[in-house]
Structure formats: structure tokens, C-alpha cells
Design an enzyme around this catalytic site. Sequence first.
Site, mmCIF file in Angstrom:
data_model
loop_
_atom_site.group_PDB
_atom_site.id
_atom_site.type_symbol
_atom_site.label_atom_id
_atom_site.label_comp_id
_atom_site.label_asym_id
_atom_site.label_seq_id
_atom_site.Cartn_x
_atom_site.Cartn_y
_atom_site.Cartn_z
ATOM 1 N N ALA A 45 0.766 -1.079 -0.038
ATOM 2 C CA ALA A 45 -0.134 -0.183 -0.084
ATOM 3 C C ALA A 45 0.954 1.326 -0.078
ATOM 4 O O ALA A 45 1.886 1.484 -0.613
ATOM 5 C CB ALA A 45 -0.993 0.087 1.139
ATOM 6 N N SER A 46 0.623 2.193 0.793
ATOM 7 C CA SER A 46 1.270 3.539 0.856
ATOM 8 C C SER A 46 2.752 3.325 1.155
ATOM 9 O O SER A 46 3.376 4.397 0.984
ATOM 10 C CB SER A 46 0.455 4.592 1.566
ATOM 11 O OG SER A 46 -0.786 5.096 0.927
ATOM 12 N N LEU A 47 3.152 2.268 1.798
ATOM 13 C CA LEU A 47 4.518 1.923 2.056
ATOM 14 C C LEU A 47 5.321 2.012 0.881
ATOM 15 O O LEU A 47 6.533 2.479 0.571
ATOM 16 C CB LEU A 47 4.588 0.856 2.999
ATOM 17 C CG LEU A 47 6.135 0.410 3.360
ATOM 18 C CD1 LEU A 47 6.970 1.445 3.944
ATOM 19 C CD2 LEU A 47 5.937 -0.799 4.223
ATOM 20 N N ILE B 220 -2.361 6.919 6.799
ATOM 21 C CA ILE B 220 -1.673 6.141 5.609
ATOM 22 C C ILE B 220 -1.721 6.708 4.102
ATOM 23 O O ILE B 220 -1.489 5.932 3.135
ATOM 24 C CB ILE B 220 -2.765 4.892 5.747
ATOM 25 C CG1 ILE B 220 -3.958 5.249 5.540
ATOM 26 C CG2 ILE B 220 -2.488 3.988 6.811
ATOM 27 C CD1 ILE B 220 -5.200 4.112 5.257
#
Length: 379
Positions: free
Chosen positions: A83-85, A379
Amino acid sequence: MRNCADGQLLTTDQEAAIRQQIDADRKTQQIDEIIRQKVRSGLNGNVLIAQKGIVLYKQSFGLGHFEKSQRDTLVEDSKFQLASLSKTFTAVGTLKLIQAGKLKFEDTIQKYYPDFPYHGITIRDLLCHRSGLPNYQYAFDDSMKVNFYKKEKPYPTNATIMHWFATVQPTPKAYNIPGRSFSYSNTNYMVLASIIEKATGLSYESFINKNIFEPLGMHQTFVATTKNDSINHHRTAGYQWNRRIPKDYYDDVVGDKGIYSTTGDLFRWYRALNGDCLLPRKMLAEAFIPRSFERKGAKNYGYGFRMMLNDMNQPEYIYHSGWWKGYNTMFWFSPKDEYVIIILGNRYNTTVYRVKELIDILHGGTNSSSSDADSEVEI
């Protein structure tokens, strides 16, 4: 052949000395108690926690797929959508191109996409979410999806979204004047990935693989758009409760999300970010400079990394979290105390973001500066 991240691995004697120094056995026992509380609260995923190069804790809990026909247990090499990582990789990839002279911080989007409708936005603005751009996932009328849909190609890519912006111009102006204030938007990193493609002539997937994954030995890490079947080996699915979430309409749009990885490969990523593996330290340090001071508080954003600041406005903790269609991720590290917390989940559960108790353990049970660590993790 050892790569840069492996070069930081400890000898047996070094590891024994450090384990004693940091009281590793006690910390491991306490960490296990905290993680098992999370599992009882619904955590389904993989965890890796390390300090000063010592892996204190590494465990898998639950299933990669819940359907009876596919039911499988999570293992160390299970791959999760970050995801946003994923933004941390896009940011470092962009900085590598700036270091190489192929991009400049002050380049505007129009240098690479002349028809992009919002002007005055620089690569620097995109990196630190100061562009004012609307989130592409909500910027276009549903009719765009209907008109774009083709049976042989039902999902848009970055190129599609950039084309939509150029032709539809969804709003007359950006939310804010570029550079005026911080406004987190996935569009920033979708655009950065698109600029990477224009500047290099490579797909985002190829560029990131060639310049980050391969040099660091991150062989279990892939971009969602890869056609290599090896990504499907131990690849997990995302769930809301026990309901599998099907492929999302925007799954093939990358840069803001879309990278799959393992806890082990993210430990390599952590070691690379704390060494001289990817960029000169001076350039990499740019990513960890706070760039959002409109609202007073401990939380801030640099280039692709969130941070919590100490009283001197310096990063006490650096992190990025993520959520996407059942996946929850947390990547949290302390430059001062040299530890990293990696939690990857594939069944929506907010305990992934609650790291305060773990921080207190890693600080030896005496830390008080982590009081905000669990509050409103973004996030």
C-alpha cells in the site's frame, strides 16, 4: 555475491556482544507477549522486529488465503501489498534520478507531460505532498470508468490516468496553490512514477527493479504490474474480515502503492536506508527533513517518509504506514536507537498501526517520548 545490504550483517561474535548489550532475550519475550495480544485482536500477518542488526522477533500468524480451495498458512516469504509504504521506494527512486542529473527538484510536471492541466507544480512539491493535486481515485466521474472499459484491458494504468487528467481536466484548479501547504494525495506519487517512466524510458516496474530491488537482493519484492509468475509464489490476498477483496479498479496504477514484499526484504530496505547502499548520505538525508509546519505537532512529512519529531524538530522516528483493500502495513524505525518494526497484514486490522508498547520495549521500558506513536497513524 554479497550486496550492499548484506554487507552490514554481523559476525557471530558481534551478534553475541550486541545481544547482551541490548538485553535481547528479555525484549524478545516481551515483544512476543505484545504481538500475541495483537493476534488475539485479529492480526493476520507477518512481523519482524530488529535492533542494532539483531533480529529480535520474526513470526507469521494466520493465512495467506482464507478460501477452503486455496487455504494456506503464512510463511516467512509470504508477499503482502505494501500500500502507501510503496511511496518510500518511489521517493528514493526519484532521488536517485536527481542525483544522476536526470531530474531536478524544480522540474515541473509539464517538462515531461506538457498537457497536464495543473501548472507550477514541481517534483519537490510532489515528493512532499505540497502540490495541491486532487486524489485521482476520486477526481474523475464514473463515466470515465465506463468509457475506458474494454474487455481485453479493463484496468487503467498510470498512462491512462495521466491521459485522463490531460483530456478531462476534472477540476478547474488544484485544491491549493502549489507549495503553499501540505495535503497528502496519492496523485503525487502516481505522477512521480509516471515522470520516472518518461525520464528513463523504462516502466516504473523495470526501473525500481533494476535500481533498487536487484542491487539490494530484494528477490521477493515485485510491483503489482509484473508479468513474472514468481510474484504468485506465496503471494497473499487482501481481506475485510474473512471476505476476500477482489482486484480493485486502480490496482494497476502504481507509485503511490502497488509494491508487494516480505518482512525479510523490508529488513534489507531498512539496512539500505541506514547505510551507503543507495545514495550518498547527504542526498538520502533530504528524505528525512521535515517539510510540513503549517500545523504545530510532532508529526511531519519529508520526501516519501513520515516522521515524528523531537523537541529540536529533528526526526525521533521515521515511518510509513499503508492501507489498501484489506492490507495494513507498518514500517517504523528509530535512527537514534537503531531499531525497526515491520508489520504486514492482509486482513484489515488497525492493531498493525499501534506500536507504542513495542517502542517502549525497544527503549528498554524507560521511554516516554512515544506517547503520540499510536495516535491517528496516517496512511
